[in-house]
Design a protein around this motif. Structure first.
Motif, PDB file in Angstrom:
ATOM      1  N   ILE A   1       0.347  -1.214   0.342  1.00 48.51           N
ATOM      2  CA  ILE A   1       0.016  -0.432  -0.133  1.00 48.51           C
ATOM      3  C   ILE A   1       0.751   1.123   0.330  1.00 48.51           C
ATOM      4  O   ILE A   1       0.614   1.952  -0.842  1.00 48.51           O
ATOM      5  CB  ILE A   1      -0.989   0.507   0.999  1.00 48.51           C
ATOM      6  N   ALA A   2       1.752   1.309   0.604  1.00 47.68           N
ATOM      7  CA  ALA A   2       2.742   2.492   1.189  1.00 47.68           C
ATOM      8  C   ALA A   2       3.427   2.316  -0.025  1.00 47.68           C
ATOM      9  O   ALA A   2       4.165   3.752  -0.796  1.00 47.68           O
ATOM     10  CB  ALA A   2       3.576   2.000   2.350  1.00 47.68           C
ATOM     11  N   ARG A   3       4.210   1.972  -0.943  1.00 44.24           N
ATOM     12  CA  ARG A   3       4.771   2.028  -2.454  1.00 44.24           C
ATOM     13  C   ARG A   3       3.531   2.678  -3.360  1.00 44.24           C
ATOM     14  O   ARG A   3       3.839   3.366  -4.197  1.00 44.24           O
ATOM     15  CB  ARG A   3       5.255   0.500  -2.787  1.00 44.24           C
ATOM     16  N   ALA A   4       2.011   1.857  -3.754  1.00 41.74           N
ATOM     17  CA  ALA A   4       1.406   3.050  -3.896  1.00 41.74           C
ATOM     18  C   ALA A   4       0.753   3.846  -4.021  1.00 41.74           C
ATOM     19  O   ALA A   4       0.933   4.819  -4.288  1.00 41.74           O
ATOM     20  CB  ALA A   4      -0.159   1.820  -3.716  1.00 41.74           C
ATOM     21  N   ALA A   5       0.667   4.515  -2.815  1.00 38.99           N
ATOM     22  CA  ALA A   5       0.131   5.300  -1.984  1.00 38.99           C
ATOM     23  C   ALA A   5       1.067   6.215  -0.583  1.00 38.99           C
ATOM     24  O   ALA A   5       0.768   5.581   0.377  1.00 38.99           O
ATOM     25  CB  ALA A   5      -0.898   5.248  -1.521  1.00 38.99           C
ATOM     26  N   PRO A   6       2.867   6.919  -1.076  1.00 33.07           N
ATOM     27  CA  PRO A   6       3.007   6.697  -0.123  1.00 33.07           C
ATOM     28  C   PRO A   6       2.726   8.030   0.608  1.00 33.07           C
ATOM     29  O   PRO A   6       1.937   8.989   1.336  1.00 33.07           O
ATOM     30  CB  PRO A   6       3.867   7.792  -0.592  1.00 33.07           C
ATOM     31  N   PRO A   7       3.101   7.251   2.363  1.00 33.51           N
ATOM     32  CA  PRO A   7       2.787   8.653   3.609  1.00 33.51           C
ATOM     33  C   PRO A   7       3.205   9.728   3.633  1.00 33.51           C
ATOM     34  O   PRO A   7       4.548   9.901   3.061  1.00 33.51           O
ATOM     35  CB  PRO A   7       3.165   7.017   4.805  1.00 33.51           C
ATOM     36  N   TYR A   8       2.483  11.057   4.474  1.00 33.72           N
ATOM     37  CA  TYR A   8       2.794  11.449   4.595  1.00 33.72           C
ATOM     38  C   TYR A   8       1.753  12.082   5.870  1.00 33.72           C
ATOM     39  O   TYR A   8       1.157  11.259   6.149  1.00 33.72           O
ATOM     40  CB  TYR A   8       1.577  12.175   3.118  1.00 33.72           C
ATOM     41  N   ALA A   9       2.464  13.216   5.934  1.00 34.59           N
ATOM     42  CA  ALA A   9       2.142  13.706   7.415  1.00 34.59           C
ATOM     43  C   ALA A   9       0.035  15.210   6.761  1.00 34.59           C
ATOM     44  O   ALA A   9       0.570  16.023   6.658  1.00 34.59           O
ATOM     45  CB  ALA A   9       2.845  14.238   8.281  1.00 34.59           C
ATOM     46  N   PRO A  10      -0.771  14.377   7.498  1.00 35.06           N
ATOM     47  CA  PRO A  10      -2.002  15.447   6.692  1.00 35.06           C
ATOM     48  C   PRO A  10      -1.685  16.544   8.739  1.00 35.06           C
ATOM     49  O   PRO A  10      -1.076  16.518   9.032  1.00 35.06           O
ATOM     50  CB  PRO A  10      -2.240  14.505   7.297  1.00 35.06           C
ATOM     51  N   MET A  11      -2.176  17.816   7.774  1.00 37.99           N
ATOM     52  CA  MET A  11      -2.196  19.034   8.534  1.00 37.99           C
ATOM     53  C   MET A  11      -3.349  19.074   9.405  1.00 37.99           C
ATOM     54  O   MET A  11      -4.872  18.713   8.250  1.00 37.99           O
ATOM     55  CB  MET A  11      -1.996  19.627   6.984  1.00 37.99           C
TER      56      MET A  11
ATOM     57  N   VAL B   1       1.701  11.757  13.170  1.00 38.08           N
ATOM     58  CA  VAL B   1       1.417  10.500  12.476  1.00 38.08           C
ATOM     59  C   VAL B   1       1.254  10.518  11.147  1.00 38.08           C
ATOM     60  O   VAL B   1       0.738  11.450  10.264  1.00 38.08           O
ATOM     61  CB  VAL B   1       0.185   9.719  13.055  1.00 38.08           C
ATOM     62  N   LYS B   2       2.031   9.820  10.572  1.00 41.77           N
ATOM     63  CA  LYS B   2       1.889   9.905   9.352  1.00 41.77           C
ATOM     64  C   LYS B   2       1.312   8.645   8.347  1.00 41.77           C
ATOM     65  O   LYS B   2       0.498   7.555   9.042  1.00 41.77           O
ATOM     66  CB  LYS B   2       3.271   9.181   8.436  1.00 41.77           C
ATOM     67  N   MET B   3       0.404   8.885   7.373  1.00 42.58           N
ATOM     68  CA  MET B   3      -0.780   8.351   7.188  1.00 42.58           C
ATOM     69  C   MET B   3      -1.397   7.991   6.022  1.00 42.58           C
ATOM     70  O   MET B   3      -0.991   8.926   4.441  1.00 42.58           O
ATOM     71  CB  MET B   3      -1.599   8.963   7.510  1.00 42.58           C
ATOM     72  N   THR B   4      -1.508   7.238   5.714  1.00 41.40           N
ATOM     73  CA  THR B   4      -1.871   6.770   3.657  1.00 41.40           C
ATOM     74  C   THR B   4      -2.915   5.518   4.195  1.00 41.40           C
ATOM     75  O   THR B   4      -3.997   6.058   5.163  1.00 41.40           O
ATOM     76  CB  THR B   4      -0.530   6.587   2.891  1.00 41.40           C
ATOM     77  N   SER B   5      -3.983   5.477   2.924  1.00 37.27           N
ATOM     78  CA  SER B   5      -4.661   4.403   2.639  1.00 37.27           C
ATOM     79  C   SER B   5      -5.521   3.474   1.391  1.00 37.27           C
ATOM     80  O   SER B   5      -4.598   3.888   0.688  1.00 37.27           O
ATOM     81  CB  SER B   5      -6.217   5.642   3.259  1.00 37.27           C
ATOM     82  N   ALA B   6      -6.023   3.026   1.727  1.00 38.06           N
ATOM     83  CA  ALA B   6      -6.395   1.956   0.883  1.00 38.06           C
ATOM     84  C   ALA B   6      -7.900   2.016   0.910  1.00 38.06           C
ATOM     85  O   ALA B   6      -8.097   1.916   1.981  1.00 38.06           O
ATOM     86  CB  ALA B   6      -5.445   0.270   0.661  1.00 38.06           C
ATOM     87  N   GLY B   7      -8.319   1.051  -0.134  1.00 32.61           N
ATOM     88  CA  GLY B   7      -9.407   0.793  -0.456  1.00 32.61           C
ATOM     89  C   GLY B   7     -10.345   2.388  -1.496  1.00 32.61           C
ATOM     90  O   GLY B   7      -9.383   3.099  -1.980  1.00 32.61           O
ATOM     91  N   ARG B   8     -11.487   2.381  -1.544  1.00 30.94           N
ATOM     92  CA  ARG B   8     -12.214   3.148  -2.800  1.00 30.94           C
ATOM     93  C   ARG B   8     -12.245   4.703  -1.963  1.00 30.94           C
ATOM     94  O   ARG B   8     -12.433   6.149  -2.771  1.00 30.94           O
ATOM     95  CB  ARG B   8     -13.678   2.715  -2.154  1.00 30.94           C
TER      96      ARG B   8
END
Ligand code: SIN
Ligand code: FE2
Length: 198
Positions: A29-39, A48-55
């Motif tokens: 998941i992290a390769r496809a959608a790199p984690p970032y720090a949301p504001m 906390v760094k975040m990313t997501s999978a799913g619709r």
């Protein structure tokens, strides 16, 4: 399994082998959608760094908390890997599949303040939370701000089901114990939360 304030704690739900499989899926998941720090809505980057999978992926910025259908770089969220779907179907049988798998990465100094998960349209479904890597001190509060709280350490492979009466209960992570697990080569803690959103 035991319960604290309506939260189902499935301690040791994933054995070491299963933890490795889920961790590999998270790396994908992290390769496809790199984690970032949301504001945060108040303009500070989250620890906390975040990313997501799913619709849908959970997102935050000055405009507030919400679900969005793309990573901030404009790429679609990758699908939720099958090993992660299997946990949901085992713990929440016979219902809808989750639409979001939010991935949270906690480094040495990361924490998450007490909050409710209330950006979803349907609270009939639980939020299923999976812990991987270093120990995290999980705090459970009440249905409104304030009051007494109870804390427990979540370890790699533990799963918490937050549903029913507890669906809108305050919870957070006070701190992690960096280096307590060897699952993540660089240390730290990963938490996955699976959610039905719409
Ligand atoms: C969350 O409440 O979104 C995360 C909880 C955790 O990291 O265990
Ligand atoms: Fe939460």
């Amino acid at each position: 399994m035991y319960r604290i304030r309506g939260f189902e704690i499935h301690d040791g739900y994933l054995d070491r082998h299963a933890q490795s499989s889920v961790f590999s899926a998270v790396q994908e998941i992290a390769r496809a959608a790199p984690p970032y720090a949301p504001m945060t809505p108040w303009g500070k980057p989250m620890r906390v760094k975040m990313t997501s999978a799913g619709r849908l992926g959970w997102y935050s910025d000055r405009r507030g908390y919400r679900y969005v259908d793309q990573h901030p770089d404009g790429i679609p969220w990758p699908p939720i890997p099958e090993v992660i779907m299997e946990m949901w179907r085992d713990l929440v049988p016979g219902g809808r599949d989750p639409e979001c798998c939010l991935v949270n990465y906690y480094g040495e100094d990361a924490r998450m303040g007490l909050h409710q998960d209330k950006d979803e349209a349907d609270f009939a479904y639980p939020v299923v939370s999976v812990s991987l890597g270093d120990d995290g001190l999980f705090r459970i509060g009440n249905d409104t701000k304030g009051g007494k709280t109870e804390s427990l350490w979540l370890r790699s492979g533990d799963v918490v089901v937050m549903g029913g009466d507890a669906r809108l209960r305050y919870h957070g992570i006070d701190k992690i114990r960096f280096g307590t697990s060897t699952l993540l080569p660089k240390g730290g803690r990963i938490n996955l939360t699976l959610r039905v959103v719409t």
